[in-house]
Design a protein around this motif. Structure first.
Motif, mmCIF file in Angstrom:
data_model
loop_
_atom_site.group_PDB
_atom_site.id
_atom_site.type_symbol
_atom_site.label_atom_id
_atom_site.label_comp_id
_atom_site.label_asym_id
_atom_site.label_seq_id
_atom_site.Cartn_x
_atom_site.Cartn_y
_atom_site.Cartn_z
ATOM 1 N N PRO A 4 -1.030 26.490 -63.454
ATOM 2 C CA PRO A 4 -1.233 25.050 -63.274
ATOM 3 C C PRO A 4 -1.660 24.387 -64.584
ATOM 4 O O PRO A 4 -2.356 25.005 -65.393
ATOM 5 N N GLN A 5 -1.209 23.162 -64.763
ATOM 6 C CA GLN A 5 -1.596 22.404 -65.959
ATOM 7 C C GLN A 5 -2.464 21.226 -65.510
ATOM 8 O O GLN A 5 -1.986 20.329 -64.828
ATOM 9 N N ARG A 6 -3.734 21.277 -65.868
ATOM 10 C CA ARG A 6 -4.648 20.219 -65.436
ATOM 11 C C ARG A 6 -4.549 19.009 -66.363
ATOM 12 O O ARG A 6 -4.089 19.130 -67.503
ATOM 13 N N ASP A 21 -3.085 24.862 -74.356
ATOM 14 C CA ASP A 21 -4.348 25.119 -73.640
ATOM 15 C C ASP A 21 -4.105 26.016 -72.424
ATOM 16 O O ASP A 21 -4.898 26.911 -72.127
ATOM 17 N N VAL A 22 -3.012 25.730 -71.704
ATOM 18 C CA VAL A 22 -2.725 26.501 -70.490
ATOM 19 C C VAL A 22 -2.483 27.971 -70.847
ATOM 20 O O VAL A 22 -2.999 28.883 -70.194
ATOM 21 N N VAL A 38 8.792 28.198 -78.886
ATOM 22 C CA VAL A 38 8.913 26.813 -78.436
ATOM 23 C C VAL A 38 8.062 25.883 -79.310
ATOM 24 O O VAL A 38 7.006 26.292 -79.792
ATOM 25 N N PRO A 39 8.504 24.628 -79.479
ATOM 26 C CA PRO A 39 7.726 23.695 -80.303
ATOM 27 C C PRO A 39 6.392 23.304 -79.656
ATOM 28 O O PRO A 39 5.451 22.935 -80.349
ATOM 29 N N GLU A 40 6.307 23.417 -78.311
ATOM 30 C CA GLU A 40 5.092 22.980 -77.622
ATOM 31 C C GLU A 40 3.881 23.863 -77.926
ATOM 32 O O GLU A 40 2.750 23.471 -77.694
ATOM 33 N N VAL A 41 4.135 25.097 -78.369
ATOM 34 C CA VAL A 41 3.031 26.030 -78.576
ATOM 35 C C VAL A 41 3.023 26.526 -80.017
ATOM 36 O O VAL A 41 4.051 26.975 -80.539
ATOM 37 N N GLU A 42 1.870 26.407 -80.636
ATOM 38 C CA GLU A 42 1.694 26.875 -82.016
ATOM 39 C C GLU A 42 1.592 28.404 -82.036
ATOM 40 O O GLU A 42 2.275 29.081 -82.786
#
Ligand code: SF4
Lengths: 469, 197
Positions: free
Chosen positions: B53-55, B62-63, B78-82
């Motif tokens: 889940p993503q709060r 963070d998730v 993926v670009p969303e995650v460093e």
């Protein structure tokens, strides 16, 4: 390979002597069968899927040369090297040649019955090539120098303690491990370095797609995706009967395969290979090894529709009670009984007698192979080749061994499961009269069973037995 | 005669079933056509996968970090995650073998099976590396679900364009020792999914 007839009945009797093994084997396979039923019941289109699967396969077999050429052309266009092998020996030579060109010495492979059929390990190992099975069950069998017991779960006849002993010997783990998780972890630890250092990868293929020149590998452990992608060279050994014409046909087969096999909706990995990866090399070997001969047999050609799901094995009362090792061949159970004699009619002449002719195998087969009718036809063919006393003797042996076990005996017809204390009369009847009178009845098995069942269900099945079934 | 021609010739001459007797049935879409998120999640969980889940206020990074709080090795495709390194930074398989968590994006999922698809495109040709990692986190757009296997093969062109295309349905698993189901066999030990829009 020895030509002496496999002593199925004797081997089965030995297996039956050990209670823990016998009971676990029976329960485990029956559990797989029940999980398959649960899947089936959740899908109103199940019969239609089976029917389509059967028709697609029949059509493909009727046009096999055309589709093979189409596959070859498309695969070549994708950059795959396509080889053809008339038999196991030729297949093994091709593998050795490919590896020789790369000066390769370590073959890491995922499970494929067809390489066992070709006796590939036996050919490559004396030539200095190390072959490592990376599927857990197949690896256990390799270490124990045994053929696979089952097409889907190769080491199903072993208990945790057996595996602990084998791993202790080869992996140096504690011989008293009781937890399968620890053993699976030991396999993961042992396999990683071999996977990382292997110079050639090998897989089989569940389906070949003529339209795309690709093939599909269905597995659960992740070992096939590692074996094929880690080394630079990937060799896939494919039986020529595994073709389907179109990508969309895969929808039918993928939906049926794992549900029929393990009762899970799909395998954890369903991998579509269509060409070499960047910088890699891909070879496919199209293997005949008796398949073109089988396609020329009027009664038996449709056994080539088989997708090796193992459902017929899980449901077969004789297989469940005798264990795969007793068949003495790569393919055991009902499917083994009808295809093994095409490899060697003498050696496997006893296998078509390892059946109660209850028809359950044909009822669960996702591609609608008339397995029990082919078993019956094989008995006739073998009777013509051998003398009648031979046939009678084999039947008596089977009947004697199984009837001597006054234990729970399960028979299932068309999804109706009953636990039986004693063997129904028709089983006995079929053992002793494999043909003759039997032929006068249009649907002998079903009718006899149903009438027997109606008369006896209340008398013989208690609640407890229903639960354990 | 070559092996090829011997085999084809034998098949042409001797085969029992003949073309005219066995027509190819036209393709038909069968089964449940529900392609809801609920169905996908239920199927994925049955296969041993998890949904993360993503709060509110949480980034995808963070998730991932919340799911694997103690890890020091997150490899991202993926670009969303460093993460701690990029998939394209992996140079050797030995290096990939040290990766704890791999984060990838799947172009589509199949509701019937809870399957996600991965090919050389999303993996930047690091095909083995995704399977060497201990854990896999998959990003999937809610818009990219197809109902079942029939619709997947009909709608998704990837099956005709990818050279390597794997449908992963949960993590690796085995039941080869005494029928005990073990999740985490030789490939990834866990597979977690994060929805994106
Ligand atoms: S004969 Fe049918 S049931 Fe048996 S393994 Fe083959 S496809 Fe499965």
């Amino acid at each position: 390979m020895s030509n002496k007839p496999v002593k199925h009945a004797q081997a089965a009797a030995e297996f039956l002597e050990d209670d823990p093994h016998r009971l676990f084997h029976d329960e485990r396979l029956w559990d797989m069968r029940q999980k398959r039923d649960q899947q089936m019941h959740g899908m109103p289109e199940w019969q239609e899927l089976r029917d389509r699967a059967s028709r697609i396969k029949e059509h493909t077999l009727a046009n096999l040369p055309t589709y093979l050429e189409q596959f070859e052309e498309n695969a070549r266009r994708n950059g795959i090297h396509v080889h053809w092998a008339r038999d196991g020996a030729e297949h093994n030579r091709i593998v050795a040649e490919i590896m020789g060109k790369h000066d390769a010495k370590s073959l890491i492979k995922s499970k494929s019955m067809i390489t066992d059929e070709c006796e590939m390990r036996e050919y490559l190992e004396p030539r200095g090539i190390t072959v490592t099975e990376t599927d857990l069950g197949e690896r256990i069998q390799q270490l124990d120098h045994q053929l696979p017991s089952h097409v889907v779960v190769p080491a199903v006849q072993k208990l945790t303690g057996d595996v602990a002993k084998i791993f202790a010997k080869y992996y140096g783990t504690d011989p008293n491990i009781k937890d399968p998780h620890e053993l699976a972890e030991a396999q993961r630890e042992a396999a990683r370095p071999v996977l990382l250092s292997g110079d050639t990868g090998m897989t089989g293929g569940n389906f070949i797609v003529a339209e795309t020149g690709g093939f599909v590998v269905c597995t659960n452990e992740g070992n096939a995706d590692l074996s094929s992608n880690l080394p630079n060279v990937h060799i896939a050994t494919l039986g020529i009967e595994r073709l389907v014409p179109r990508v969309e046909d895969l929808g039918v087969f993928v939906r049926l395969l794992s549900r029929s096999a393990l009762g899970s909706p799909i395998t954890q990995y369903t991998t579509h290979f269509r060409g070499p990866r960047k910088g890699g090399e891909m070879h496919v070997i199209l293997v005949d090894n008796g398949r073109s001969d089988r396609l020329a047999m009027p009664q038996f050609w449709s056994s080539l529709k088989c997708i090796r799901c193992g459902a017929c094995m899980n449901t077969c009362p004789v297989y469940r009670r005798s264990g795969g090792q007793s068949y003495g061949s790569v393919y055991s159970g009902p499917i083994g009984a009808i295809i093994d004699p095409t490899f060697n009619a003498k050696k496997f002449s006893t296998l078509p007698f390892a059946s109660t002719m209850n028809g359950s195998c044909s009822n669960v087969c996702p591609v609608e192979i008339n397995i029990h009718e082919q078993i019956y036809d094989w008995r006739r063919v073998l009777a013509e080749k051998h003398d009648i006393p031979f046939v009678k003797r084999e039947i008596m042996k089977m009947a004697g061994r199984l009837l001597a076990q006054p234990r729970l005996y399960r028979v299932s017809i068309e999804g109706t499961e009953v636990a039986l204390k004693t063997m129904p009369r028709f089983v006995l009847y079929n053992y002793l009269n494999p043909w003759g009178k039997h032929r006068e009845l249009p649907h002998p098995v079903k009718e006899t069973f149903n009438s027997w069942y109606r008369k006896n269900r209340l008398k013989t099945s208690t609640k407890k037995e229903h639960e354990s079934a | 005669m070559s092996a090829r021609n011997t085999i084809l010739d034998k098949l042409r001459r001797n085969r029992v079933p003949r073309e005219d007797d066995y027509e190819l049935p036209p393709v038909k879409i069968l089964g449940d056509l529900d392609k809801s998120i609920e169905r996908f999640e239920k199927s994925l969980q049955l296969m041993g996968g998890e949904v993360l889940p993503q709060r509110d206020g949480q980034t995808i990074e963070d998730v991932v970090r919340a799911r694997f709080p103690n890890t020091t090795s997150i490899c991202s495709a993926v670009p969303e995650v460093e993460g701690t390194l990029k998939i394209t930074d992996l140079k050797t398989h030995e290096q990939s073998n040290e990766v704890d968590v791999m984060v990838v994006r799947s172009p589509f999922g199949i509701a019937e099976m809870g399957s996600i698809f991965l090919s050389e495109v999303e993996l930047f040709d690091h095909l083995a590396d995704v399977h060497l990692a201990q854990h896999l986190v998959v990003l999937l757009s809610r818009e990219e679900l197809t109902a079942n296997m029939h619709t997947a093969y009909r709608e998704r062109s990837e099956f005709k364009t990818a050279f390597y295309g794997v449908l992963m349905s949960g993590p690796s698993a085995t039941a080869d020792i005494q029928g005990v189901l073990i999740r985490g066999a030789q490939g990834v030990r866990t597979l977690s999914l994060i929805w994106t829009s």
